[in-house]
Design an enzyme around this catalytic site. Sequence first.
Site, PDB file in Angstrom:
ATOM      1  N   LYS A 251       0.829  -1.209   0.000  1.00 27.51           N
ATOM      2  CA  LYS A 251       0.000   0.000   0.000  1.00 27.51           C
ATOM      3  C   LYS A 251       0.872   1.271   0.000  1.00 27.51           C
ATOM      4  O   LYS A 251       2.081   1.192   0.119  1.00 27.51           O
ATOM      5  CB  LYS A 251      -0.951  -0.032   1.191  1.00 27.51           C
ATOM      6  CG  LYS A 251      -1.883  -1.256   1.199  1.00 27.51           C
ATOM      7  CD  LYS A 251      -3.046  -1.145   0.222  1.00 27.51           C
ATOM      8  CE  LYS A 251      -3.653  -2.465  -0.178  1.00 27.51           C
ATOM      9  NZ  LYS A 251      -4.556  -3.075   0.755  1.00 27.51           N
TER      10      LYS A 251
HETATM   11  C1  PLP Z   1      -5.639  -4.098   1.069  1.00 23.30           C
HETATM   12  C2  PLP Z   1      -7.095  -3.874   1.080  1.00 23.30           C
HETATM   13  C3  PLP Z   1      -7.911  -4.256   2.150  1.00 23.30           C
HETATM   14  C4  PLP Z   1      -7.424  -5.128   3.265  1.00 23.30           C
HETATM   15  O1  PLP Z   1      -6.360  -4.650   3.954  1.00 23.30           O
HETATM   16  P1  PLP Z   1      -5.385  -5.686   4.727  1.00 23.30           P
HETATM   17  O2  PLP Z   1      -4.515  -4.758   5.502  1.00 23.30           O
HETATM   18  O3  PLP Z   1      -4.640  -6.451   3.683  1.00 23.30           O
HETATM   19  O4  PLP Z   1      -6.231  -6.558   5.592  1.00 23.30           O
HETATM   20  C5  PLP Z   1      -9.246  -3.924   2.112  1.00 23.30           C
HETATM   21  N1  PLP Z   1      -9.785  -3.252   1.081  1.00 23.30           N
HETATM   22  C6  PLP Z   1      -9.036  -2.885   0.032  1.00 23.30           C
HETATM   23  C7  PLP Z   1      -9.681  -2.127  -1.076  1.00 23.30           C
HETATM   24  C8  PLP Z   1      -7.682  -3.200  -0.025  1.00 23.30           C
HETATM   25  O5  PLP Z   1      -6.962  -2.853  -1.100  1.00 23.30           O
END
Ligand code: PLP
Length: 399
Positions: free
Chosen positions: A189
């Site tokens: 991210k």
């Molecule tokens: C990455 C992501 C999540 C989940 O986050 P995690 O930290 O991996 O549990 C939820 N929604 C979206 C749109 C994502 O890209």
Amino acid sequence: MAPDDTRRDVAFADNTIGEEEAAAVSAVLRSGWLSADREVRAFEEEFAAAAGSADAVFVSSGTAALHLAVLALDLRSGDEVIMPSLSFVSAAAVCALHGVVPVFADIESVADLTVSVSDVERLITPRTRAIVVMHYGGHPAHIEEFVALARRHGLRVIEDAAHAPLVSRPGGMLGTIGDIGCFSFFATKNMTTGEGGMVLAKQPAVLARVRSMRSHCIDGSSRSRTASGSAGYDIASAGLNYRPTELAAAIGRVQLAKLDKDRARRRDLVSTYHRALVGIAELEVPFASRADDSAAHHLLPVLLPRGHHRDRVRNRLRSVGVPTSVHYPPTHLMTYYRHGAPEAHGLREATVGLEHLPHTEAVADRLLSLPLHAKLDTSDAGYVADRLAEALAAEEAGA
Ligand SMILES: *Cc1c(COP(=O)(O)O)cnc(C)c1O
């Protein structure tokens, strides 16, 4: 091949973790306490301040953040929550596990992959309790319109801002405009803590519930109980352990400080990509027409010309050092959700998973995400675009 075309190995995603994060983690390791405490609190305060929010709760993942949102908003079995199909499955899963029915909505258009306001409105029933608005790729969804729609129907708005930390809108940062905002700090991210998530909420009482449920709804912290020698504690409600570590918080504080610079880098790369991709016939680039400098640019999605076999194009690209991905295979077509999410089954018959979502289905086989991260070289973006043009030309030629 021109010398400039020598084979490269491009990374699809990467992070900007470096010596500063290593030093911060090392200091925590030497501090003698690793579970949530002072670093976590400091990270929460810094993130909240940057987001223009009164407070924030750091949790162990973005999925944990969404789960706590569902619980803190008191969504219950039989309630319906409308959300985009074109998203990661977290929001759908945390609903389905509680018998809360995920109802999947379409995207706006092939040029705007965020969830459609009119389609969400179409899906509202007397059972609808909330809307999940996901800011696809870091591009703001039509959040102000969703908030107005929700107000008219007495619904809650959950912002899945996993792609969009600290993105400003006229009415505030993404994640602070709806009732509750959820962020992810997964490794790929915009900013990362390895695993981690953050929750913001409009109402202090909702955030207090998130904070309490993050740690068993137990009174006081484990460290303060240890320090005071107190053996007793009380439990006011059922909770979970979604606490992050001090190590993650230490990383997050450094990453937060780097976010602006990393974002500027992503923005420059996206401009370079757009200039290079515009020449590729029939390739469509969603969001390209949005003159939106504040977007988080988490992803760079393109739509392959119709009729191309995406797997073959992806294999060609991989063979020249260009990894790609797909965001996302639509949730409403997944085995579990296609059958109406068994845990939530019978609540809205099987029609829930069987909605026809024409725009989502039209882009599903054409979507391709190109490498994008703050450590990507400008010339790498050119390399990727050139290889994509070649791969499509080779496909056309039937090579
Ligand atoms: C990455 C992501 C999540 C989940 O986050 P995690 O930290 O991996 O549990 C939820 N929604 C979206 C749109 C994502 O890209």
